[in-house]
Scaffold this active site. Sequence first.
Site, PDB file in Angstrom:
ATOM      1  N   CYS A  56      39.596  43.924  49.650  1.00  0.00           N
ATOM      2  CA  CYS A  56      38.374  44.674  49.354  1.00  0.00           C
ATOM      3  C   CYS A  56      37.485  43.869  48.405  1.00  0.00           C
ATOM      4  CB  CYS A  56      38.721  46.024  48.727  1.00  0.00           C
ATOM      5  SG  CYS A  56      37.258  47.055  48.423  1.00  0.00           S
ATOM      6  N   ASP A  58      35.959  45.013  45.985  1.00  0.00           N
ATOM      7  CA  ASP A  58      36.031  45.643  44.664  1.00  0.00           C
ATOM      8  C   ASP A  58      36.298  44.597  43.568  1.00  0.00           C
ATOM      9  OD1 ASP A  58      37.260  47.041  42.335  1.00  0.00           O
ATOM     10  OD2 ASP A  58      36.974  48.802  43.610  1.00  0.00           O
ATOM     11  N   ARG A  60      37.675  44.723  40.848  1.00  0.00           N
ATOM     12  CA  ARG A  60      38.936  44.799  40.117  1.00  0.00           C
ATOM     13  C   ARG A  60      40.107  44.233  40.910  1.00  0.00           C
ATOM     14  NH1 ARG A  60      38.222  51.155  39.640  1.00  0.00           N
ATOM     15  NH2 ARG A  60      37.671  50.668  41.794  1.00  0.00           N
ATOM     16  N   HIS A 112      43.524  48.947  48.220  1.00  0.00           N
ATOM     17  CA  HIS A 112      43.848  49.385  46.859  1.00  0.00           C
ATOM     18  C   HIS A 112      43.531  50.870  46.710  1.00  0.00           C
ATOM     19  CE1 HIS A 112      39.633  49.552  45.238  1.00  0.00           C
ATOM     20  NE2 HIS A 112      39.447  48.830  46.309  1.00  0.00           N
ATOM     21  N   CYS A 115      39.901  53.261  46.171  1.00  0.00           N
ATOM     22  CA  CYS A 115      38.920  52.406  46.855  1.00  0.00           C
ATOM     23  C   CYS A 115      37.638  53.208  47.079  1.00  0.00           C
ATOM     24  CB  CYS A 115      39.484  51.921  48.179  1.00  0.00           C
ATOM     25  SG  CYS A 115      38.343  50.850  49.072  1.00  0.00           S
TER      26      CYS A 115
HETATM   27 ZN   LIG Z   1      37.914  49.044  47.680  1.00  0.00          ZN
END
Ligand SMILES: [Zn+2]
Length: 231
Positions: A56, A58, A60, A112, A115
């Site tokens: 992803c 993302d 993090r 994750h 998400c």
């Molecule tokens: Zn995500």
Amino acid sequence: MSEPKPTLNLNDMHDLAVARMFAGNQAFAERIAQEDPEFFARQARQQEPHTLWIGCSDSRVSSDVITNTDPGNLFVHRNVANLVVHTDFNVLSAIDYAVNHLHVQHIVVCGHYQCGGVLAAMQATEMGLIDNWLRNIKDVYRLHSAELEALPDQPARARRLVELNVFEQVYNVCKTSTVQKSWREHGRPFVHGWVYDLETGLIKDLEVNVSGRRDLEEIYRFDMDKALHHD
Ligand SMILES: [Zn+2]
């Protein structure tokens, strides 16, 4: 009349973030050069990643940080909610290059929990262009709606949808002719489905390791012998 040029204002937190990235990069280059003087010369010659990582976007979930791997170990493709969409030439090209040119042994699809893409797909709110992308996750929900709707609450459904989304993307990787041809000719790659837990920093293996056509539903299996006659 020319447009005014943007200038950095280091009192602005966002501009400071940019300055910090440059300072961080310098610190990185100096530290590595000290620890391993040949490192950059080796890196400049070639890459030999063992794994294609599909994760992803993302902020993090940074693949090398959470797996403690070095530059050169992972060939990385990231998008919103780690999707493998059959009309997306970006992910298809990454898979083709990783399998046929870099000869990776593994493909990991890593989702994750929490998400944002998965959570947004579970809602009815219209978000704009990204709705078209998130619709792929709604399709995963529809496929597994009986299991999801039997769960007690929304957080439980969201966690399970993150996992089911990884399962489906693993199968999407395996449905590609690139991967099936490589299985037949080279016996690789192994395809794995993982989920990263933001609250613990740990990765959970969903144990959907797929390494051959027998693990796919028949409709998705290419008959490679027949295909080769047409080549
Ligand atoms: Zn995500």
